[in-house]
Write an enzyme that holds these catalytic residues in place. Structure first.
Site, PDB file in Angstrom:
ATOM      1  N   ALA A 166       0.842  -1.210   0.000  1.00 56.41           N
ATOM      2  CA  ALA A 166       0.000   0.000   0.000  1.00 56.41           C
ATOM      3  C   ALA A 166       0.868   1.248   0.000  1.00 56.41           C
ATOM      4  O   ALA A 166       1.842   1.335   0.755  1.00 56.41           O
ATOM      5  CB  ALA A 166      -0.906   0.007   1.229  1.00 56.41           C
ATOM      6  N   GLY A 167       0.549   2.185  -0.850  1.00 56.54           N
ATOM      7  CA  GLY A 167       1.338   3.409  -0.888  1.00 56.54           C
ATOM      8  C   GLY A 167       0.596   4.528  -1.592  1.00 56.54           C
ATOM      9  O   GLY A 167      -0.281   4.282  -2.422  1.00 56.54           O
ATOM     10  N   ILE A 168       0.942   5.748  -1.212  1.00 53.06           N
ATOM     11  CA  ILE A 168       0.370   6.935  -1.858  1.00 53.06           C
ATOM     12  C   ILE A 168       1.480   7.961  -2.088  1.00 53.06           C
ATOM     13  O   ILE A 168       2.546   7.855  -1.497  1.00 53.06           O
ATOM     14  CB  ILE A 168      -0.733   7.604  -0.990  1.00 53.06           C
ATOM     15  CG1 ILE A 168      -0.192   7.936   0.419  1.00 53.06           C
ATOM     16  CG2 ILE A 168      -1.975   6.742  -0.918  1.00 53.06           C
ATOM     17  CD1 ILE A 168      -1.112   8.855   1.227  1.00 53.06           C
ATOM     18  N   THR A 169       1.181   8.928  -2.939  1.00 51.08           N
ATOM     19  CA  THR A 169       2.075  10.087  -3.071  1.00 51.08           C
ATOM     20  C   THR A 169       1.279  11.354  -2.778  1.00 51.08           C
ATOM     21  O   THR A 169       0.070  11.421  -3.078  1.00 51.08           O
ATOM     22  CB  THR A 169       2.648  10.203  -4.500  1.00 51.08           C
ATOM     23  OG1 THR A 169       1.568  10.139  -5.438  1.00 51.08           O
ATOM     24  CG2 THR A 169       3.643   9.109  -4.806  1.00 51.08           C
TER      25      THR A 169
ATOM     26  N   GLY B 138      10.265  17.159  -4.738  1.00 50.41           N
ATOM     27  CA  GLY B 138       8.816  17.128  -4.468  1.00 50.41           C
ATOM     28  C   GLY B 138       8.405  15.917  -3.660  1.00 50.41           C
ATOM     29  O   GLY B 138       7.220  15.719  -3.397  1.00 50.41           O
ATOM     30  N   GLN B 139       9.379  15.079  -3.284  1.00 53.86           N
ATOM     31  CA  GLN B 139       9.004  13.829  -2.601  1.00 53.86           C
ATOM     32  C   GLN B 139       9.778  13.623  -1.296  1.00 53.86           C
ATOM     33  O   GLN B 139      10.188  12.505  -0.987  1.00 53.86           O
ATOM     34  CB  GLN B 139       9.231  12.640  -3.534  1.00 53.86           C
ATOM     35  CG  GLN B 139       8.240  12.605  -4.705  1.00 53.86           C
ATOM     36  CD  GLN B 139       8.117  11.220  -5.324  1.00 53.86           C
ATOM     37  OE1 GLN B 139       9.093  10.500  -5.425  1.00 53.86           O
ATOM     38  NE2 GLN B 139       6.912  10.856  -5.744  1.00 53.86           N
TER      39      GLN B 139
ATOM     40  N   TYR C 285       7.718  11.076   0.625  1.00 51.14           N
ATOM     41  CA  TYR C 285       7.737   9.736  -0.010  1.00 51.14           C
ATOM     42  C   TYR C 285       9.136   9.109   0.062  1.00 51.14           C
ATOM     43  O   TYR C 285       9.294   7.937   0.409  1.00 51.14           O
ATOM     44  CB  TYR C 285       7.273   9.909  -1.449  1.00 51.14           C
ATOM     45  CG  TYR C 285       7.067   8.638  -2.245  1.00 51.14           C
ATOM     46  CD1 TYR C 285       5.890   7.900  -2.121  1.00 51.14           C
ATOM     47  CD2 TYR C 285       8.028   8.207  -3.150  1.00 51.14           C
ATOM     48  CE1 TYR C 285       5.684   6.745  -2.882  1.00 51.14           C
ATOM     49  CE2 TYR C 285       7.829   7.060  -3.912  1.00 51.14           C
ATOM     50  CZ  TYR C 285       6.653   6.337  -3.778  1.00 51.14           C
ATOM     51  OH  TYR C 285       6.458   5.204  -4.538  1.00 51.14           O
TER      52      TYR C 285
END
Ligand code: NDP
Length: 241
Positions: free
Chosen positions: A84-87, A144-145, A148
């Protein structure tokens, strides 16, 4: 009944491909998701894989859900795929605390939440396979991450520590760090930026979810019992360590 596999975020994209592959391998597979009921139902109908809705970012939810899964299947989880992962991308100087916390919860705290919920029984059974999906951007960083990249770097340290703690218990713990793979997460990227990204991939294309699923399948197998604490890049040559 084959081995029991739980794939978090296993109703779409990479997770769905992993769940399907593990089922083909003879496992009894269940997939989790967090909110997209329509996709989960569509996936379940197409594959016959049962789905469970819970937010992997919250410990109590994970404990409750894994208990429910084990009760439903009558056995403990043998193979856990933390996928499971999101940005929520933004430069750090514009990032809100909410976007930081959401990404850390879903992509990193979920490692603790779900793994902690299943590992005691793996230890008792003296068998377990824990495979977590990291990212090229946890290895090399990405603008931008910061949220993440932090989460994806963190899960490598987590996996090494848990691998050492459980090496004598028949449990292996490994990370797969994909490059850019053709899923909805990547299709969200602005087409011009995506074109630029593909131009930096020596193989000349995005990866496919089934390419991540194949390695997951091997790491989950009995043949892979000597592989633990490792991180595997699948990125078309985009970043070589
Ligand atoms: P998708 O966005 O296609 O699918 C994400 C899945 O995770 C969905 O099933 C979603 O459920 C579920 N999910 C999201 N948040 C939660 C949560 N809090 N609790 C439980 N489930 C949740 O993602 P991808 O297939 O692209 O990515 C899968 C993994 O691979 C991620 O960890 C990602 O960071 C990593 N990765 C992806 C790359 C890529 O290029 N695609 C590259 C490198 C790494 P729902 O449908 O309900 O939203």
């Amino acid at each position: 009944m084959g081995k029991i596999a739980l794939v978090t975020g296993g109703t779409r994209g990479i997770g769905a491909a992993i769940a399907i592959k593990l089922k083909e391998d003879g496992c009894t597979v269940v997939s989790s998701y967090v909110g997209n009921v329509e996709k989960a139902e569509e996936f379940s109908k197409k594959t016959g894989i049962k789905t469970y809705k819970f937010d992997a970012g919250y410990f109590e939810n994970c404990q409750k859900a894994t208990q429910e899964i084990e009760n439903d299947l009558g056995s403990n989880v043998d193979i856990l795929v933390n996928n499971a992962g999101i940005t929520k991308d933004r430069f750090l100087h514009k990032m809100s605390p909410e976007d930081w916390t959401a990404v850390i919860n879903t992509n990193l705290n979920s490692m603790f939440n779900v793994t902690r919920s299943v590992i005691e029984k793996m230890r008792l059974k003296k068998f377990g396979r824990i495979i977590s999906i990291g990212s090229i951007n946890g290895l090399k960083g990405q603008v931008g991450q910061s949220n993440y990249s932090t989460a994806k770097a963190g899960l490598i340290g987590f996996s090494k520590a848990v691998a050492l703690e459980n090496a004598s218990k028949g449990i292996t713990v490994n990370v797969i760090a994909p490059g850019y793979i053709a899923t909805e997460m990547v299709k969200k990227i602005d087409p011009e930026i995506l074109k630029g990204i593909v131009s930096q991939i020596p193989v000349g294309r995005l990866g496919e979810p089934h390419e991540i699923a194949s390695l997951t399948s091997y790491l989950a197998s009995d043949q892979a019992s000597f592989i633990t604490g490792a991180t595997f890049s699948i990125n078309g040559g985009q970043y070589l360590q």
